[in-house]
Scaffold this motif. Structure first.
Motif, PDB file in Angstrom:
ATOM      1  N   UNK A  91      30.576   2.093   2.460  1.00 45.33           N
ATOM      2  CA  UNK A  91      29.613   2.560   3.464  1.00 45.33           C
ATOM      3  C   UNK A  91      30.055   2.162   4.872  1.00 45.33           C
ATOM      4  N   UNK A  92      30.750   1.040   5.000  1.00 45.45           N
ATOM      5  CA  UNK A  92      31.313   0.660   6.291  1.00 45.45           C
ATOM      6  C   UNK A  92      32.758   1.149   6.328  1.00 45.45           C
ATOM      7  N   UNK A  93      32.977   2.314   6.934  1.00 40.24           N
ATOM      8  CA  UNK A  93      34.308   2.910   6.921  1.00 40.24           C
ATOM      9  C   UNK A  93      34.798   3.327   8.302  1.00 40.24           C
ATOM     10  N   UNK A  94      33.963   3.172   9.339  1.00 40.37           N
ATOM     11  CA  UNK A  94      34.391   3.475  10.707  1.00 40.37           C
ATOM     12  C   UNK A  94      33.502   2.688  11.671  1.00 40.37           C
ATOM     13  N   UNK A  95      33.717   2.895  12.979  1.00 43.25           N
ATOM     14  CA  UNK A  95      32.943   2.140  13.957  1.00 43.25           C
ATOM     15  C   UNK A  95      31.472   2.479  13.941  1.00 43.25           C
ATOM     16  N   UNK A  96      31.132   3.735  13.712  1.00 42.76           N
ATOM     17  CA  UNK A  96      29.737   4.160  13.710  1.00 42.76           C
ATOM     18  C   UNK A  96      28.962   3.511  12.573  1.00 42.76           C
ATOM     19  N   UNK A  97      29.542   3.502  11.364  1.00 40.81           N
ATOM     20  CA  UNK A  97      28.840   2.904  10.228  1.00 40.81           C
ATOM     21  C   UNK A  97      28.765   1.388  10.370  1.00 40.81           C
ATOM     22  N   UNK A  98      29.828   0.784  10.905  1.00 42.47           N
ATOM     23  CA  UNK A  98      29.767  -0.666  11.120  1.00 42.47           C
ATOM     24  C   UNK A  98      28.685  -1.005  12.135  1.00 42.47           C
ATOM     25  N   UNK A  99      28.589  -0.236  13.210  1.00 47.64           N
ATOM     26  CA  UNK A  99      27.592  -0.515  14.241  1.00 47.64           C
ATOM     27  C   UNK A  99      26.176  -0.394  13.696  1.00 47.64           C
ATOM     28  N   UNK A 100      25.957   0.604  12.861  1.00 48.09           N
ATOM     29  CA  UNK A 100      24.641   0.787  12.245  1.00 48.09           C
ATOM     30  C   UNK A 100      24.277  -0.426  11.393  1.00 48.09           C
ATOM     31  N   UNK A 101      25.234  -0.863  10.592  1.00 48.27           N
ATOM     32  CA  UNK A 101      25.025  -2.028   9.727  1.00 48.27           C
ATOM     33  C   UNK A 101      24.827  -3.291  10.553  1.00 48.27           C
ATOM     34  N   UNK A 102      25.659  -3.491  11.558  1.00 45.67           N
ATOM     35  CA  UNK A 102      25.566  -4.670  12.420  1.00 45.67           C
ATOM     36  C   UNK A 102      24.180  -4.785  13.049  1.00 45.67           C
ATOM     37  N   UNK A 103      23.653  -3.676  13.530  1.00 45.88           N
ATOM     38  CA  UNK A 103      22.318  -3.668  14.138  1.00 45.88           C
ATOM     39  C   UNK A 103      21.268  -4.104  13.125  1.00 45.88           C
ATOM     40  N   UNK A 104      21.387  -3.614  11.887  1.00 43.62           N
ATOM     41  CA  UNK A 104      20.404  -3.937  10.854  1.00 43.62           C
ATOM     42  C   UNK A 104      20.512  -5.389  10.386  1.00 43.62           C
ATOM     43  N   UNK A 105      21.642  -6.042  10.634  1.00 40.04           N
ATOM     44  CA  UNK A 105      21.758  -7.468  10.321  1.00 40.04           C
ATOM     45  C   UNK A 105      21.275  -8.334  11.482  1.00 40.04           C
ATOM     46  N   UNK A 106      20.757  -7.706  12.541  1.00 41.90           N
ATOM     47  CA  UNK A 106      20.350  -8.462  13.721  1.00 41.90           C
ATOM     48  C   UNK A 106      21.542  -8.945  14.521  1.00 41.90           C
ATOM     49  N   UNK A 107      22.616  -8.147  14.523  1.00 40.14           N
ATOM     50  CA  UNK A 107      23.864  -8.543  15.202  1.00 40.14           C
ATOM     51  C   UNK A 107      24.328  -9.920  14.728  1.00 40.14           C
ATOM     52  N   UNK A 108      24.361 -10.061  13.431  1.00 35.76           N
ATOM     53  CA  UNK A 108      24.692 -11.354  12.817  1.00 35.76           C
ATOM     54  C   UNK A 108      26.047 -11.842  13.332  1.00 35.76           C
ATOM     55  N   UNK A 109      26.137 -13.094  13.758  1.00 31.53           N
ATOM     56  CA  UNK A 109      27.401 -13.584  14.329  1.00 31.53           C
ATOM     57  C   UNK A 109      28.555 -13.595  13.334  1.00 31.53           C
ATOM     58  N   UNK A 110      28.278 -13.604  12.047  1.00 32.70           N
ATOM     59  CA  UNK A 110      29.341 -13.642  11.038  1.00 32.70           C
ATOM     60  C   UNK A 110      29.712 -12.257  10.522  1.00 32.70           C
ATOM     61  N   UNK A 111      29.084 -11.218  11.044  1.00 39.93           N
ATOM     62  CA  UNK A 111      29.372  -9.850  10.640  1.00 39.93           C
ATOM     63  C   UNK A 111      30.503  -9.313  11.507  1.00 39.93           C
TER      64      UNK A 111
END
Length: 354
Positions: A192-212
């Motif tokens: 599901x994380x395969x490009x910048x757009x999908x990573x950004x979506x996931x990162x936002x949902x983790x609360x911009x987790x520092x370890x992500x």
């Protein structure tokens, strides 16, 4: 500025039943003989690296470090690519991924996922025991079967998939945070994380987790026809691991990005040994130097044409030759004149302030 470290070698593609590829000690000696300075170690094969012991025992980890040090190597990162895949599995892939889990859990979806989560948490502890600061993994996938959807895209489906993925990963990210280690997702088609757009979506949902964070692998971006140099400009602050892997994309009248279900050798997009593909590694190493990437440059060898041992031997030199030893001062410092304020104002034609 910082000089990145390398070369490191990801061991997964070289592990086998025959010596020297059947133990960590002999693999390490072989890699060191090729010129590598580190190895990235997969954690799904206990005879190579016992994750349970590494998570429970700092002594075991010290022994691993000692064996590597005997041949001049260190660990660059641990890898949980296979276990990370099992954090989220769409039912379409039940059979394909069943073999990644212990036999007793192969067809137990809940038990398999719980096992995968615990594996990641153990990897956090093992990384801490080894003194590492980055970890390589996959995200798993719930939405991938719908990447080019028909019937048309259902926004609610993707919202639910990514919310669930983040929900499953946040406790894992928290464990890595406690261990002081970054989780570096390899952005890879099939995840599901395969490009910048999908990573950004996931990162936002983790609360911009520092370890992500991101494991940067340009080969997967070539096959997706992405701007991988621009990606570094955009995401450099989150790039904490680096797979040095080459690829080429040669579209034909018959096939393009999707590959036509063909074997790798016949696909328009295919992985190549370092230097045999189209990736601009001079540009990549320059960008990483510019942005102070201080992690490892790790060869992940995959090629549909060249022998693996040849690729590994050539890859060590290729990475070494591309590492930029960064400057410790500006090249024009010799011409710098006084920065004393009175002189500066005179240079600007300004009167001295009273």
């Amino acid at each position: 500025m910082k000089t990145l470290k390398g070369p490191s070698l990801f061991l997964s593609q070289f592990i086998g039943e025959a010596a020297p590829f059947n133990t960590l000690e002999t693999l390490a000696a072989w890699a060191a003989g090729l010129g590598y300075k580190a190895v990235q170690i997969p954690t799904h094969l206990p005879h190579i690296f016992n994750l349970d012991e590494a998570a429970a025992s700092r002594t075991y980890c010290d022994e691993v470090r000692g064996k590597l040090a005997d041949v001049g190597l260190v660990v660059s990162e641990l890898s949980t690519h296979l276990q990370g895949q099992l954090v989220a599995v769409h039912p379409a892939y039940e059979q394909a991924f069943a073999g990644f889990a212990p036999d007793a859990l192969r067809h137990d979806r809940t038990g398999r996922q719980q096992w995968a989560v615990e594996q990641l948490k153990k990897a956090a502890k093992a990384s801490q025991h080894l003194g590492l600061n980055a970890h390589a993994t996959f995200s798993g996938a719930l939405a991938w079967p719908y990447f080019y959807p028909w019937p048309p895209r259902n926004a609610a489906l993707f919202d639910e998939a990514f919310a669930t993925l983040a929900e499953r990963w946040i406790p894992i990210l928290n464990s890595f945070d406690e261990a002081g280690v970054d989780v570096c997702y390899e952005l890879h088609p099939g995840e599901d994380l395969h490009d910048g757009t999908t990573f950004e979506r996931f990162l936002t949902l983790t609360g911009n987790h520092p370890r992500c964070n991101i494991l940067f692998d340009p080969s997967h971006m070539v096959l997706q026809q992405m701007d991988y140099l621009g990606f570094i400009d955009y995401w450099h602050a989150r790039i904490r691991a680096f797979h040095v892997k080459d690829a080429e994309f040669n579209p034909s009248a018959q096939s393009g990005v999707y590959g036509g279900y063909q074997p790798w050798v016949d696909r328009p997009g295919r992985f190549r040994s370092l230097g045999d593909g189209q990736v601009d590694f001079k540009g990549i190493f320059s960008k990483l130097a510019q942005y102070d990437y201080a992690g490892w440059a790790t060869l992940e060898w995959e090629c549909c044409l060249k022998n693996g041992e040849t690729g590994a031997r050539e890859g060590a030199k290729f990475i070494t030759d591309h590492i930029i030893t960064v400057a410790d001062h500006a090249f024009d410092d010799f011409a710098l004149r006084s920065s004393e304020r009175t002189a500066i104002r005179q240079m600007l034609g300004l009167e001295e302030r009273s």
